[in-house]
Design a protein around this motif. Structure first.
Motif, mmCIF file in Angstrom:
data_model
loop_
_atom_site.group_PDB
_atom_site.id
_atom_site.type_symbol
_atom_site.label_atom_id
_atom_site.label_comp_id
_atom_site.label_asym_id
_atom_site.label_seq_id
_atom_site.Cartn_x
_atom_site.Cartn_y
_atom_site.Cartn_z
ATOM 1 N N PRO A 104 0.743 -1.116 -0.050
ATOM 2 C CA PRO A 104 0.176 -0.001 0.117
ATOM 3 C C PRO A 104 0.865 1.300 -0.268
ATOM 4 O O PRO A 104 2.032 1.196 0.296
ATOM 5 N N PRO A 105 0.285 2.501 -0.319
ATOM 6 C CA PRO A 105 1.095 3.782 -0.404
ATOM 7 C C PRO A 105 1.383 4.110 1.169
ATOM 8 O O PRO A 105 1.189 3.368 2.251
ATOM 9 N N LEU A 106 2.383 4.849 1.223
ATOM 10 C CA LEU A 106 2.858 5.418 2.432
ATOM 11 C C LEU A 106 1.846 6.239 3.238
ATOM 12 O O LEU A 106 1.003 6.900 2.776
ATOM 13 N N ALA A 107 1.628 5.590 4.460
ATOM 14 C CA ALA A 107 0.506 6.320 5.345
ATOM 15 C C ALA A 107 0.915 7.554 5.817
ATOM 16 O O ALA A 107 1.998 7.800 5.980
ATOM 17 N N ALA A 108 -0.068 8.413 5.986
ATOM 18 C CA ALA A 108 0.201 9.893 6.439
ATOM 19 C C ALA A 108 -0.538 9.881 7.903
ATOM 20 O O ALA A 108 -1.483 9.457 7.783
ATOM 21 N N TYR A 109 -0.030 10.767 8.645
ATOM 22 C CA TYR A 109 -0.340 10.800 10.075
ATOM 23 C C TYR A 109 -0.659 12.168 10.386
ATOM 24 O O TYR A 109 -0.821 12.572 11.608
ATOM 25 N N ASP A 110 -0.758 13.101 9.364
ATOM 26 C CA ASP A 110 -0.782 14.487 9.569
ATOM 27 C C ASP A 110 -2.267 15.103 9.527
ATOM 28 O O ASP A 110 -2.539 16.106 9.558
ATOM 29 N N ILE A 111 -3.211 14.147 9.105
ATOM 30 C CA ILE A 111 -4.770 14.131 8.993
ATOM 31 C C ILE A 111 -5.298 13.358 10.093
ATOM 32 O O ILE A 111 -5.051 12.119 9.951
ATOM 33 N N GLU A 112 -6.207 13.750 10.802
ATOM 34 C CA GLU A 112 -6.844 12.941 11.762
ATOM 35 C C GLU A 112 -8.384 12.982 11.599
ATOM 36 O O GLU A 112 -8.914 13.601 11.146
ATOM 37 N N LEU A 113 -9.130 11.846 12.207
ATOM 38 C CA LEU A 113 -10.378 11.525 12.033
ATOM 39 C C LEU A 113 -10.944 12.163 13.210
ATOM 40 O O LEU A 113 -10.884 11.645 14.353
ATOM 41 N N ASN A 114 -12.088 13.071 12.969
ATOM 42 C CA ASN A 114 -12.796 13.437 14.157
ATOM 43 C C ASN A 114 -14.306 12.678 14.024
ATOM 44 O O ASN A 114 -14.456 11.995 15.285
ATOM 45 N N GLN A 115 -14.576 12.291 13.113
ATOM 46 C CA GLN A 115 -16.035 11.348 13.079
ATOM 47 C C GLN A 115 -15.884 10.692 11.513
ATOM 48 O O GLN A 115 -15.887 11.594 10.696
#
Length: 179
Positions: free
Chosen positions: A102-113
Motif C-alpha cells: 500500500p502507499p505510505l500512510a500519512a499521520y498529519d490528518i486525523e479523523l474527528n468522526q
C-alpha cells in the motif's frame, strides 16, 4: 457548503447516483458527506466494525475517497473512507509516487468522526497538523471527491469529472473544489 454530483466513469451506468457536499468548519476542520441513491440495492456494503481503525486497501471494496492537493505543489494526500467505518490517509510526493503498495500512510490528518448513514457516509477530518506543517491556508487547497462502488454489476468509479482515458482518481485536473 458546496455540493457536487459525482459522475460514473462508465457513462452508460446510470443506476446509482452519488452526490457529495464539502464544507470548511472552524480553522482546520473539513466535513464531507456522500449521499447515495441506489434504488436497485446493487451496492455491496462492507460490514460495520466497532472502532475506526486505519486499514489499507479499502478501495478493494466500496470506498469513498478525498484527495487534497496544494496549489503550486506536487505533494498531496489521499483519504480512504470505508462504509465499514475503517479509514486511512496516504501521502504522495507527486503523481502516484512513491509507487509502493500500500502507499505510505500519512499521520498529519486525523479523523474527528466517520459515520455510515442510511443515505451514505459522513466524515469530519482534522487538518490542523497538515495545514500547520506546510503553512497552508484554505485557499491553498483543492479537493477531489471520488467513490469506488462494488456492485452486482461490477466495480463502478465515480468522480467530480473524468478527464483521463481510464478511471484515474489521482489526476489533479479532476479535483474541482476550491475554497
Amino acid at each position: 457548503m458546496a455540493s457536487y454530483e459525482l459522475s460514473a466513469f462508465d457513462r452508460r451506468f446510470q443506476a446509482i447516483s452519488v452526490v457529495s457536499a464539502i464544507e470548511q468548519v472552524s480553522p482546520f476542520t473539513l466535513n464531507v458527506g456522500f449521499w447515495i441513491r441506489d434504488p436497485n440495492q446493487w451496492i455491496e456494503w462492507p460490514a460495520l466494525i466497532a472502532a475506526h481503525p486505519r486499514q489499507d486497501f479499502l478501495w478493494k471494496n466500496t470506498c469513498f475517497e478525498i484527495f487534497i492537493g496544494v496549489k503550486h505543489e506536487d505533494f498531496y494526500r489521499e483519504i480512504n473512507l470505508s462504509p465499514s467505518q475503517a479509514w486511512q490517509v496516504y501521502q504522495f510526493e507527486e503523481y502516484r509516487y512513491p509507487e509502493e503498495m500500500p502507499p505510505l500512510a500519512a499521520y498529519d490528518i486525523e479523523l474527528n468522526q466517520l459515520k455510515r448513514t442510511h443515505y451514505g457516509l459522513n466524515v469530519s477530518l482534522d487538518l490542523t497538523e497538515f495545514m500547520l506543517k506546510y503553512k497552508l491556508k484554505w485557499s491553498d487547497l483543492f479537493i477531489g471527491l471520488t467513490a469506488v462502488l462494488k456492485t452486482a454489476q461490477g466495480e463502478q468509479f465515480y468522480a467530480m469529472q473524468h478527464s483521463s482515458p481510464s478511471a484515474d482518481f489521482h489526476n489533479k485536473r479532476d479535483w474541482l473544489h476550491l475554497f
